[in-house]
Design a protein around this motif. Structure first.
Motif, PDB file in Angstrom:
ATOM      1  N   LEU A  26      17.864  19.434  17.433  1.00 11.96           N
ATOM      2  CA  LEU A  26      19.099  20.254  18.056  1.00 11.96           C
ATOM      3  C   LEU A  26      19.132  21.628  17.749  1.00 11.96           C
ATOM      4  CD1 LEU A  26      21.776  17.304  18.173  1.00 11.96           C
ATOM      5  CD2 LEU A  26      20.183  17.951  19.969  1.00 11.96           C
ATOM      6  N   SER A  27      19.413  22.576  18.672  1.00 13.73           N
ATOM      7  CA  SER A  27      19.663  23.735  18.089  1.00 13.73           C
ATOM      8  C   SER A  27      21.196  23.933  18.182  1.00 13.73           C
ATOM      9  CB  SER A  27      18.871  24.845  19.003  1.00 13.73           C
ATOM     10  OG  SER A  27      19.473  26.051  18.887  1.00 13.73           O
ATOM     11  N   THR A  28      21.993  24.517  17.301  1.00 13.57           N
ATOM     12  CA  THR A  28      23.404  24.360  17.198  1.00 13.57           C
ATOM     13  C   THR A  28      23.680  25.986  17.201  1.00 13.57           C
ATOM     14  OG1 THR A  28      23.479  24.153  14.960  1.00 13.57           O
ATOM     15  CG2 THR A  28      23.343  22.162  16.328  1.00 13.57           C
ATOM     16  N   PRO A  29      24.905  26.254  17.667  1.00  9.86           N
ATOM     17  CA  PRO A  29      25.526  27.635  17.627  1.00  9.86           C
ATOM     18  C   PRO A  29      25.936  27.983  16.060  1.00  9.86           C
ATOM     19  CG  PRO A  29      27.223  26.126  18.536  1.00  9.86           C
ATOM     20  CD  PRO A  29      25.923  25.476  18.372  1.00  9.86           C
ATOM     21  N   ASP A  30      26.109  27.076  15.294  1.00  9.85           N
ATOM     22  CA  ASP A  30      26.544  27.318  13.700  1.00  9.85           C
ATOM     23  C   ASP A  30      25.385  27.242  12.809  1.00  9.85           C
ATOM     24  OD1 ASP A  30      25.941  24.653  13.703  1.00  9.85           O
ATOM     25  OD2 ASP A  30      27.686  24.106  12.906  1.00  9.85           O
ATOM     26  N   ALA A  31      24.110  27.786  13.155  1.00  5.35           N
ATOM     27  CA  ALA A  31      23.038  27.711  12.358  1.00  5.35           C
ATOM     28  C   ALA A  31      23.225  28.778  11.121  1.00  5.35           C
ATOM     29  CB  ALA A  31      21.778  28.277  13.360  1.00  5.35           C
ATOM     30  N   PRO A  32      22.801  28.329  10.143  1.00  5.81           N
ATOM     31  CA  PRO A  32      23.196  29.313   9.019  1.00  5.81           C
ATOM     32  C   PRO A  32      22.331  30.765   9.088  1.00  5.81           C
ATOM     33  CG  PRO A  32      21.914  27.222   8.369  1.00  5.81           C
ATOM     34  CD  PRO A  32      22.269  27.251   9.794  1.00  5.81           C
ATOM     35  N   ALA A  33      22.797  31.709   8.740  1.00  3.75           N
ATOM     36  CA  ALA A  33      22.188  32.897   8.746  1.00  3.75           C
ATOM     37  C   ALA A  33      20.848  33.150   7.922  1.00  3.75           C
ATOM     38  CB  ALA A  33      22.956  34.191   8.399  1.00  3.75           C
ATOM     39  N   THR A  48      19.777  19.243  40.820  1.00  2.26           N
ATOM     40  CA  THR A  48      20.735  20.332  40.206  1.00  2.26           C
ATOM     41  C   THR A  48      19.854  21.255  39.227  1.00  2.26           C
ATOM     42  OG1 THR A  48      21.777  19.239  38.525  1.00  2.26           O
ATOM     43  CG2 THR A  48      22.937  19.383  40.524  1.00  2.26           C
ATOM     44  N   ASP A  49      19.716  22.515  39.395  1.00  3.03           N
ATOM     45  CA  ASP A  49      18.946  23.331  38.564  1.00  3.03           C
ATOM     46  C   ASP A  49      19.747  23.846  37.494  1.00  3.03           C
ATOM     47  OD1 ASP A  49      16.727  23.320  40.416  1.00  3.03           O
ATOM     48  OD2 ASP A  49      17.478  24.975  41.399  1.00  3.03           O
ATOM     49  N   GLY A  50      18.983  24.117  36.391  1.00  2.00           N
ATOM     50  CA  GLY A  50      19.458  24.827  35.078  1.00  2.00           C
ATOM     51  C   GLY A  50      20.372  23.828  34.537  1.00  2.00           C
ATOM     52  N   PRO A  51      21.022  24.057  33.472  1.00  2.00           N
ATOM     53  CA  PRO A  51      21.831  23.091  32.470  1.00  2.00           C
ATOM     54  C   PRO A  51      22.706  22.259  33.178  1.00  2.00           C
ATOM     55  CG  PRO A  51      22.184  25.511  31.733  1.00  2.00           C
ATOM     56  CD  PRO A  51      21.356  25.626  33.115  1.00  2.00           C
ATOM     57  N   PHE A  52      22.775  21.076  32.933  1.00  3.21           N
ATOM     58  CA  PHE A  52      23.467  20.082  33.848  1.00  3.21           C
ATOM     59  C   PHE A  52      24.486  19.359  32.957  1.00  3.21           C
ATOM     60  CE2 PHE A  52      19.410  17.956  32.733  1.00  3.21           C
ATOM     61  CZ  PHE A  52      19.793  16.795  32.138  1.00  3.21           C
ATOM     62  N   THR A  53      24.483  19.650  31.665  1.00  4.62           N
ATOM     63  CA  THR A  53      25.497  19.158  30.677  1.00  4.62           C
ATOM     64  C   THR A  53      26.253  20.150  29.916  1.00  4.62           C
ATOM     65  OG1 THR A  53      23.917  18.713  29.034  1.00  4.62           O
ATOM     66  CG2 THR A  53      24.183  17.072  30.205  1.00  4.62           C
ATOM     67  N   GLU A  54      27.494  20.007  29.716  1.00  2.00           N
ATOM     68  CA  GLU A  54      28.296  21.083  29.053  1.00  2.00           C
ATOM     69  C   GLU A  54      28.174  20.711  27.369  1.00  2.00           C
ATOM     70  OE1 GLU A  54      29.515  23.832  30.170  1.00  2.00           O
ATOM     71  OE2 GLU A  54      28.735  23.559  32.045  1.00  2.00           O
ATOM     72  N   THR A  55      27.506  21.304  26.880  1.00  2.00           N
ATOM     73  CA  THR A  55      27.526  21.290  25.369  1.00  2.00           C
ATOM     74  C   THR A  55      27.075  22.190  24.487  1.00  2.00           C
ATOM     75  OG1 THR A  55      26.408  19.755  23.643  1.00  2.00           O
ATOM     76  CG2 THR A  55      25.013  20.291  25.488  1.00  2.00           C
ATOM     77  N   LYS A  56      27.443  22.550  23.151  1.00  2.00           N
ATOM     78  CA  LYS A  56      26.988  23.536  22.394  1.00  2.00           C
ATOM     79  C   LYS A  56      25.608  23.462  21.796  1.00  2.00           C
ATOM     80  CE  LYS A  56      31.928  24.804  21.532  1.00  2.00           C
ATOM     81  NZ  LYS A  56      32.719  25.048  20.564  1.00  2.00           N
ATOM     82  N   GLU A  57      25.390  22.376  21.842  1.00  2.00           N
ATOM     83  CA  GLU A  57      23.966  21.954  21.120  1.00  2.00           C
ATOM     84  C   GLU A  57      23.061  21.708  22.163  1.00  2.00           C
ATOM     85  OE1 GLU A  57      26.789  19.739  20.328  1.00  2.00           O
ATOM     86  OE2 GLU A  57      27.022  20.547  18.608  1.00  2.00           O
ATOM     87  N   ALA A 108      13.713  16.006   6.109  1.00  2.00           N
ATOM     88  CA  ALA A 108      12.800  16.879   5.921  1.00  2.00           C
ATOM     89  C   ALA A 108      12.429  18.139   7.048  1.00  2.00           C
ATOM     90  CB  ALA A 108      11.608  16.054   5.260  1.00  2.00           C
ATOM     91  N   HIS A 109      12.909  17.653   8.163  1.00  2.00           N
ATOM     92  CA  HIS A 109      12.483  18.720   9.141  1.00  2.00           C
ATOM     93  C   HIS A 109      13.370  19.941   9.043  1.00  2.00           C
ATOM     94  CE1 HIS A 109      12.216  20.063  13.296  1.00  2.00           C
ATOM     95  NE2 HIS A 109      11.169  19.386  13.658  1.00  2.00           N
ATOM     96  N   PRO A 110      12.671  21.074   9.332  1.00  2.00           N
ATOM     97  CA  PRO A 110      13.305  22.389   9.247  1.00  2.00           C
ATOM     98  C   PRO A 110      14.854  22.515  10.018  1.00  2.00           C
ATOM     99  CG  PRO A 110      11.053  22.574   9.697  1.00  2.00           C
ATOM    100  CD  PRO A 110      11.369  21.141   9.618  1.00  2.00           C
ATOM    101  N   MET A 111      14.606  21.733  11.057  1.00  2.00           N
ATOM    102  CA  MET A 111      16.215  21.940  11.897  1.00  2.00           C
ATOM    103  C   MET A 111      17.102  21.010  11.407  1.00  2.00           C
ATOM    104  SD  MET A 111      15.801  23.975  14.558  1.00  2.00           S
ATOM    105  CE  MET A 111      17.071  23.765  15.677  1.00  2.00           C
ATOM    106  N   ALA A 112      16.959  20.127  10.490  1.00  2.00           N
ATOM    107  CA  ALA A 112      17.949  19.503   9.708  1.00  2.00           C
ATOM    108  C   ALA A 112      18.874  20.583   9.041  1.00  2.00           C
ATOM    109  CB  ALA A 112      17.598  18.581   9.006  1.00  2.00           C
ATOM    110  N   HIS A 113      18.043  21.748   8.613  1.00  2.00           N
ATOM    111  CA  HIS A 113      18.673  22.731   7.732  1.00  2.00           C
ATOM    112  C   HIS A 113      19.195  23.925   8.672  1.00  2.00           C
ATOM    113  CE1 HIS A 113      16.491  21.373   4.037  1.00  2.00           C
ATOM    114  NE2 HIS A 113      15.914  20.717   4.796  1.00  2.00           N
ATOM    115  N   THR A 114      18.802  24.138   9.887  1.00  2.00           N
ATOM    116  CA  THR A 114      19.173  25.275  10.738  1.00  2.00           C
ATOM    117  C   THR A 114      19.761  24.694  11.931  1.00  2.00           C
ATOM    118  OG1 THR A 114      17.118  25.512  11.597  1.00  2.00           O
ATOM    119  CG2 THR A 114      17.708  26.655   9.558  1.00  2.00           C
ATOM    120  N   GLY A 115      19.767  23.532  12.392  1.00  2.00           N
ATOM    121  CA  GLY A 115      20.317  23.022  13.495  1.00  2.00           C
ATOM    122  C   GLY A 115      20.998  21.783  13.220  1.00  2.00           C
ATOM    123  N   ALA A 116      20.583  20.705  13.829  1.00  2.00           N
ATOM    124  CA  ALA A 116      20.980  19.149  13.674  1.00  2.00           C
ATOM    125  C   ALA A 116      19.816  18.414  14.241  1.00  2.00           C
ATOM    126  CB  ALA A 116      22.152  19.041  14.435  1.00  2.00           C
TER     127      ALA A 116
END
Length: 119
Positions: A8-15, A61-70, A92-100
């Protein structure tokens, strides 16, 4: 046991991405040892298509079909003896550090059991 690992890509990813493992190393270590079965990146939510059947009609339906931040950015199917090992692989996956990462154990349908009873 098999686990679906949602990346998951999350909006609160560390800088800072300091000390984040390289994805190439993770892929080599996990896929090279047979602890992952298949995985891939996913196109962005704007490329998603939702499919539902309502009153006998297919509704697309086209485009995002769920309302989520992730955003589900990718997935891997892991082969691990237990949840603890699946967590270790996911951590150990990189996204565990920068996403979820979300892990979900497979829940087999056992469709073959019904066929055996009929035969």
């Amino acid at each position: 046991m098999r686990y679906l690992m949602l990346v998951l890509s999350t909006p609160d990813a560390p800088a800072s991405t300091e000390n984040v493992p390289d994805i190439e190393d993770w892929v080599r270590d996990i896929y090279g040892t047979g602890r992952a079965v298949i995985g891939d990146r996913l196109r962005p939510p704007a490329d998603a298509v939702g499919v539902q059947v309502r009153t006998g009609e297919v509704v697309v339906t086209d485009g995002p079909f769920t309302e989520t931040k992730e955003v589900i950015a990718g997935f891997d199917v892991l082969e691990a003896p237990d949840l603890d090992e699946a967590i270790r692989i996911a951590a150990a996956h990189p996204m565990a550090h920068t996403g979820a990462i979300e892990l979900r154990p497979f829940w087999p349908l056992d469709l073959d059991e019904g066929a055996e009873a009929e035969g």
